[in-house]
Design a protein around this motif. Sequence first.
Motif, PDB file in Angstrom:
ATOM      1  N   GLY A 124      38.677  37.459  38.606  1.00 44.50           N
ATOM      2  CA  GLY A 124      38.793  36.224  37.839  1.00 44.50           C
ATOM      3  C   GLY A 124      40.234  35.950  37.426  1.00 44.50           C
ATOM      4  N   ALA A 125      40.969  37.021  37.054  1.00 47.64           N
ATOM      5  CA  ALA A 125      42.355  36.857  36.610  1.00 47.64           C
ATOM      6  C   ALA A 125      43.225  36.295  37.729  1.00 47.64           C
ATOM      7  N   ILE A 126      42.904  36.625  38.988  1.00 48.61           N
ATOM      8  CA  ILE A 126      43.683  36.082  40.108  1.00 48.61           C
ATOM      9  C   ILE A 126      43.193  34.680  40.463  1.00 48.61           C
ATOM     10  N   PHE A 127      41.886  34.475  40.337  1.00 50.85           N
ATOM     11  CA  PHE A 127      41.316  33.170  40.695  1.00 50.85           C
ATOM     12  C   PHE A 127      41.937  32.052  39.861  1.00 50.85           C
ATOM     13  N   ALA A 128      42.148  32.301  38.548  1.00 55.20           N
ATOM     14  CA  ALA A 128      42.605  31.231  37.662  1.00 55.20           C
ATOM     15  C   ALA A 128      43.940  30.627  38.106  1.00 55.20           C
ATOM     16  N   PRO A 129      45.022  31.426  38.271  1.00 52.60           N
ATOM     17  CA  PRO A 129      46.272  30.804  38.719  1.00 52.60           C
ATOM     18  C   PRO A 129      46.182  30.298  40.171  1.00 52.60           C
ATOM     19  N   ALA A 130      45.412  30.983  41.020  1.00 53.78           N
ATOM     20  CA  ALA A 130      45.317  30.553  42.413  1.00 53.78           C
ATOM     21  C   ALA A 130      44.659  29.187  42.490  1.00 53.78           C
ATOM     22  N   ASN A 131      43.700  28.936  41.599  1.00 55.03           N
ATOM     23  CA  ASN A 131      43.005  27.651  41.584  1.00 55.03           C
ATOM     24  C   ASN A 131      43.799  26.600  40.799  1.00 55.03           C
ATOM     25  N   GLY A 132      44.645  27.080  39.862  1.00 52.80           N
ATOM     26  CA  GLY A 132      45.496  26.167  39.116  1.00 52.80           C
ATOM     27  C   GLY A 132      44.821  25.498  37.938  1.00 52.80           C
TER      28      GLY A 132
ATOM     29  N   ILE B 193      50.835  35.212  47.658  1.00 58.97           N
ATOM     30  CA  ILE B 193      50.741  36.332  46.723  1.00 58.97           C
ATOM     31  C   ILE B 193      49.324  36.462  46.169  1.00 58.97           C
ATOM     32  N   TYR B 194      48.661  35.294  45.937  1.00 55.77           N
ATOM     33  CA  TYR B 194      47.311  35.340  45.386  1.00 55.77           C
ATOM     34  C   TYR B 194      46.337  35.966  46.380  1.00 55.77           C
ATOM     35  N   TYR B 195      46.580  35.665  47.662  1.00 57.10           N
ATOM     36  CA  TYR B 195      45.721  36.259  48.687  1.00 57.10           C
ATOM     37  C   TYR B 195      45.874  37.781  48.685  1.00 57.10           C
ATOM     38  N   TYR B 196      47.145  38.236  48.709  1.00 60.01           N
ATOM     39  CA  TYR B 196      47.366  39.685  48.766  1.00 60.01           C
ATOM     40  C   TYR B 196      46.840  40.378  47.513  1.00 60.01           C
ATOM     41  N   ALA B 197      47.001  39.723  46.374  1.00 58.79           N
ATOM     42  CA  ALA B 197      46.501  40.321  45.126  1.00 58.79           C
ATOM     43  C   ALA B 197      44.974  40.464  45.197  1.00 58.79           C
ATOM     44  N   MET B 198      44.308  39.412  45.700  1.00 62.61           N
ATOM     45  CA  MET B 198      42.853  39.463  45.794  1.00 62.61           C
ATOM     46  C   MET B 198      42.431  40.551  46.787  1.00 62.61           C
ATOM     47  N   TRP B 199      43.202  40.658  47.874  1.00 61.12           N
ATOM     48  CA  TRP B 199      42.914  41.690  48.868  1.00 61.12           C
ATOM     49  C   TRP B 199      42.984  43.074  48.227  1.00 61.12           C
TER      50      TRP B 199
END
Lengths: 330, 298
Positions: free
Chosen positions: A228-236, A164-170
């Motif tokens: 940045g908002a997607i990076f934070a949860p994707a990185n944990g 999901i994080y990938y698609y959101a970033m896309w």
Amino acid sequence: MIARALRGLGLGGITGNPVAIAVVLVLMALLLAVPATHNDYLTLVFRQILMYAAMAYGWNLIGGYTGYVSFGNVTFFGLGAYCSGVLSTHGVDNLFADIALAVVVNAAFAVLMGIPVLRLRGPYFGIATLGIGVAVAEIVANFDALGGSSGLAVHQVDEAHFSIYYYAMWLVALVSILGTFVIARSKLGYAFVAIRENEDAAAALGISATRYKITAWALGAMMAGAAGAIFAPANGFIDPSITFATDSNVFPIVMTILGGIGTVAGPFIGALLLAGVNELLQRYFVNAHTLFFGSMIVLVVLLLPRGLVWLFGLRGGVRGWLRSVAAYRA
Amino acid sequence: MELWAQDLVNGILAGGILALVAVGFSLVWGIMNIINLAHGAFVMLGAYVTYELFTALHLDPFLSLPISFIALFVLGYAIQRWLINWVVRAPILTTFLLTFGLSLLIVNIAQIIWTGDRRGVETWYAGANFSLGAVTVPWVKLLTLIAALAITGILQLWLTRSKTGRAIRATSMDIGAAQLAGVRVSQIYAIVFGLGAGLAGVAGTLIALSSSISPTMGDPFLISAFAVCVLGGLGSVQGALIGGLTYGIIQQTVAARLEVTIGTQQISGSGLEDAIAFIVLLLVLIVRPTGILGRATA
């Protein structure tokens, strides 16, 4: 008139070369298939590329189209990441809420900061933005509610839904590309370019320079904030040294210039190439990867001073290229 | 009261070296419109020149000042002559990117040669200091400040009195007119860049006297050089000096005693030196958009 002048340079109007834009859109369509067909490692690499692309588009609006070189755009990325972090510590765990909050907070912060800072011109604006970046990073590092310098854990979805994080970033990258295209062709884009080419003349024509500059700066802030908002949860996990990293500040600028500044295709092409090459080098030449990276930048600047997109519109073959390279000699 | 005096002295001592780092950066930026991101790397190379001369030949760091100036001048001259001059008329971002690439290259080569370990130049007088009332002054830092002041003084004299110095200032005022008067612009550019690099090298030598060195040591100096030369106004020697001292004093005095309370949390200024210095810088810029000694147009 601006459009004609740009076309005269072989740059293909205000959006840049149309072939290059088509190439970018095809590549974006292909990237949609990455999580389904590639392993986790490659998915991560491409997610980083998309993240840098979104940040590069954010920088391109103010630095490329409007001609105001910002050295502080990482602040927006970091603030976006901390929006997700704060929501996560309060039990809210929804990617859409994260992105929405980040976009709103960043737009507000950009307008607030833009009112005094965008009165400055040229290098003075650049240094002021650098100052904002340093100040925000240090304040966050000293603020216990945000985890201070030891950072915050951010809640992640389980592994099965991780793409999901990938698609959101896309999606954020795609919106940034299409957004830049639409903005560039609208009245906004022409106002930005007019300010870049001659701010006083633009003001004399009735363009409210301050308002347009703040608009460009805030739109770019939203793009970086969403990434940045997607990076934070994707990185944990986030802390000031990750979210306000010098690399995240410099990379988007270098990518945009490499791809073609003030074009729609440039930032993506630059991000794909630079982040991709950097990853490969880091994998295979750990000790000397910066050496290759640095040499590549030096060579590209000397041989392609207008960025890679410009190659698509090059006329006159090798001679045209040589003439263009020699145009900037002392 | 004694604390204030001590902080003020520390600020001046720190500011002298910041000014010396910034003056070369400011010259290159002001005269050629090049933001030299490799300036920090030049500072680092200057420090390593001193380190090598000290460990291999036991040469005193103060005696290695001219050697590190000449070594870095030659390097800077060559880089401008054969690399940057190719794109010097391009928009400012092109040279910005080029020097970013050069900086990566130089730092990486340094990492391969010297590894990432922190090293130090330990002179016999390193720990010596003297007292002035309640204020303690380390000899090394005082000598560093004197050297920095002397070097900027010589530079200012050279720029205003010598033929080459005048050609440099003419080029920064009006390239076309300077060319008509017989100035070879590409040559002048190479000299200015060499000068900027040489001054960075000298600053590196002085920095190595009082702190440990590593290949990435240049980065913080690059950022403060940015701030200092904007604070003082671009391309001016006195501006860099005033900017450096102001920056140093603000960092040392304000940061040491600031306490902010946000909500229930106390934030002390000691972790916020850079933030405070930059906030002051922002305020200065808002009041005077071209710096303290800046010219009317940017």
